[in-house]
Design a protein around this motif. Structure first.
Motif, PDB file in Angstrom:
ATOM      1  N   HIS A 195       0.328  -6.841  10.278  1.00  0.00           N
ATOM      2  CA  HIS A 195       1.017  -7.367  11.468  1.00  0.00           C
ATOM      3  C   HIS A 195       0.116  -8.211  12.371  1.00  0.00           C
ATOM      4  O   HIS A 195       0.465  -8.469  13.518  1.00  0.00           O
ATOM      5  N   GLU A 221       0.059  -0.273  16.534  1.00  0.00           N
ATOM      6  CA  GLU A 221      -0.293  -0.242  15.113  1.00  0.00           C
ATOM      7  C   GLU A 221      -1.333  -1.313  14.797  1.00  0.00           C
ATOM      8  O   GLU A 221      -2.311  -1.044  14.096  1.00  0.00           O
ATOM      9  N   HIS A 275      -2.207  -0.458   7.179  1.00  0.00           N
ATOM     10  CA  HIS A 275      -1.055  -0.175   8.045  1.00  0.00           C
ATOM     11  C   HIS A 275      -1.086   1.271   8.513  1.00  0.00           C
ATOM     12  O   HIS A 275      -1.678   2.134   7.872  1.00  0.00           O
ATOM     13  N   PHE A 276      -0.383   1.517   9.633  1.00  0.00           N
ATOM     14  CA  PHE A 276       0.008   2.881  10.004  1.00  0.00           C
ATOM     15  C   PHE A 276       1.522   2.926   9.902  1.00  0.00           C
ATOM     16  O   PHE A 276       2.211   1.944  10.201  1.00  0.00           O
TER      17      PHE A 276
END
Ligand SMILES: [Zn+2]
Length: 276
Positions: free
Chosen positions: A63, A94, A153-154
């Motif tokens: 992201h 995130e 990522h989370f």
């Protein structure tokens, strides 16, 4: 954990029925004290293709180029549910943690001798996903040139998230890095959500864990942050290093325990790996 997945799945289904409110029950199998639950979806793939000792590894923060638009990542439970301030007002939490983990992985990976680097898109918002500067475009080119591209990522908190695990690239043979990371973090189905944008471009996605609970609390705590980041980074770099060919490559194939009938008895941990 993976070898006893079927048993674990059955056990936790029964456990959930009986212990739905037992918040202080001991951690069930499949729940890591740091990263929380591991994905428990059915997944059959294995990463078998070898990786060379100097294979270039590119680590991306998920992201990093999609803030303020669709696909900006999870804000995390602290911000969304508990009214905490975002870690950085320019981005969802995130991304803040994706960047922190990415940098810790690259720093540790270099110390371990990996040929590893990070990429940061020039802008936090790039509307065209196929713009040559996006994570996806840079990762796609890196993968097509024979490197390994990994996007950190989370996962979402609450019922929207699945937990930690690797979602492997879709357009190349799955390799030892994919396998080793799946053993360390968990294994998502190959075509999770029908095939995500990054895996379609040759980028494997690593979900560290759901951004909630002990994981998020540890990261947000000024005292716990460094330990959390370095433990996560160590788990990733260790998995990558373990996937590399042993040096010097002296063991002949016939002596390895993966040929039918040639495995020593002690290698069969199928029935005794409660906590493998
Ligand atoms: Zn994400």
């Amino acid at each position: 954990m993976l070898r006893s997945l079927t048993l674990v799945g059955l056990t936790s289904a029964f456990t959930m029925l009986g212990l739905a409110t037992a918040a202080d029950a001991p951690l069930p199998p499949g729940v890591d004290p740091l990263t929380g639950p591991e994905v428990s979806l059915e997944a059959q793939w294995q990463g078998r293709a070898g990786v060379g000792p100097r294979i270039p590894i590119l680590v991306l923060a998920g992201h990093a180029d999609s803030q303020g638009i669709e696909g900006s990542g999870t804000a995390g439970a602290a911000v969304d549910l508990h009214r905490s301030e975002p870690m950085d007002g320019r981005m969802r939490d995130e991304l803040y943690w994706n960047l922190a983990v990415r940098d810790a992985v690259v720093a540790q990976g270099r110390q371990r001798g990996l040929n590893i680097r990070a990429y940061t898109p020039a802008s936090l918002t790039i509307h065209d996903e196929d713009d040559p500067r996006t994570n996806w475009s840079v990762g796609r080119r890196h993968s097509a040139a024979g490197g390994y591209a990994l996007e950190i990522h989370f996962d979402a908190y609450g019922p929207d998230g699945f937990g930690s695990g690797l979602i492997p690239a879709l357009n190349r043979p799955l390799n030892r890095f994919d396998e080793s990371l799946a053993i360390a973090f968990g294994r998502y189905p190959k075509r999770f959500r029908g095939g995500l944008g990054a895996p379609r471009r040759g980028i494997s996605i690593l979900e560290i864990g759901k951004l909630e609970g002990a994981l998020e609390t540890g990261l947000r705590s000024p005292e716990g942050r460094q330990a959390s980041l370095s433990t996560i980074a160590r788990r990733i770099t260790e998995a990558l290093v373990l996937a590399l060919p042993q040096s010097p490559p002296e063991a002949p194939l016939s002596s390895r325990p993966d040929g039918a009938g040639s495995a020593p008895r002690g290698m069969d941990r199928q029935t005794s790996s409660e906590d493998a």
